[in-house]
Design an enzyme around this catalytic site. Structure first.
Site, short mmCIF file in Angstrom:
data_model
loop_
_atom_site.label_atom_id
_atom_site.label_comp_id
_atom_site.label_asym_id
_atom_site.label_seq_id
_atom_site.Cartn_x
_atom_site.Cartn_y
_atom_site.Cartn_z
N ASP A 1 30.08 39.47 43.07
CA ASP A 1 30.90 40.23 44.02
C ASP A 1 30.25 41.59 44.20
O ASP A 1 29.56 42.10 43.30
CB ASP A 1 32.33 40.40 43.49
CG ASP A 1 33.13 39.11 43.56
OD1 ASP A 1 32.82 38.26 44.41
OD2 ASP A 1 34.08 38.97 42.78
N ASP B 1 34.16 35.08 49.90
CA ASP B 1 35.59 35.37 49.75
C ASP B 1 36.19 35.78 51.09
O ASP B 1 37.29 35.36 51.45
CB ASP B 1 35.82 36.50 48.75
CG ASP B 1 35.39 36.17 47.34
OD1 ASP B 1 35.34 34.98 46.98
OD2 ASP B 1 35.09 37.11 46.59
#
Length: 170
Positions: free
Chosen positions: A121, A140
């Site tokens: 991330d 995401d």
């Protein structure tokens, strides 16, 4: 090839390519936890390893359970999406795009799980470094965008159906 599967292939390919290219850049050019300010007091690129699901869900669960769960669920989700896609009309572009976004995002994160046993991330939004949203990635974003589009379509369809069923004034 049917239009819907062409859309699925193109959207998935673009999402996975963009997601993996940026993740590899972050993984190779940043140190874990390193952060670069993009927009002061609002947005950074920060290298985070997410061992859980969205927002770190299940990150603290037993590693054996977590690995089995996160390696088994994406293929199941992909099969479900493909099954749903079979029933979608070829001209239902919004639903095709939404499902394709979820599909591509799931594959992008699954690649990380297979390679690293965690997801990379890097998108880090915050307000004055005080109020922070958990870091996330392109995959995401695609999943959340696809789910949001599907939910909006469901709400709009329900409203339209309700309006059609409402008694007409004489």
């Amino acid at each position: 090839m049917k239009k819907k599967y062409l859309y699925l292939s193109v959207i998935t390919g673009l999402l996975v390519a963009a997601d993996q290219l940026v993740k590899m850049y972050i993984h190779t050019q940043f140190h874990l936890g390193e952060s670069v300010v993009v927009i002061p007091n609002f947005f950074n690129l920060t290298y985070v390893r997410n061992f859980g699901a969205a927002f770190g869900f299940l990150a603290e669960s037993h590693p054996s359970f977590r690995e089995i769960f996160f390696l088994a669920m994406p293929p199941i989700a992909l099969i479900i999406i493909l099954t749903i896609m079979r029933g979608v009309k070829d001209d239902d572009t919004k639903q095709i795009i939404a499902l394709s976004s979820i599909f591509g995002g799931a594959i992008g994160n699954y690649i990380d799980r297979l390679r690293f046993r965690y997801v990379i991330d890097f998108l880090d939004f915050h307000v004055n470094n005080k109020y922070s949203w958990p870091a996330f990635n392109i995959a995401d974003s695609a999943i959340v965008g696809g789910v949001t589009l599907l939910l909006l379509m469901m709400v709009m369809e329900a409203r339209q159906k309700k309006a059609e069923e409402a008694p007409k004034a004489p």
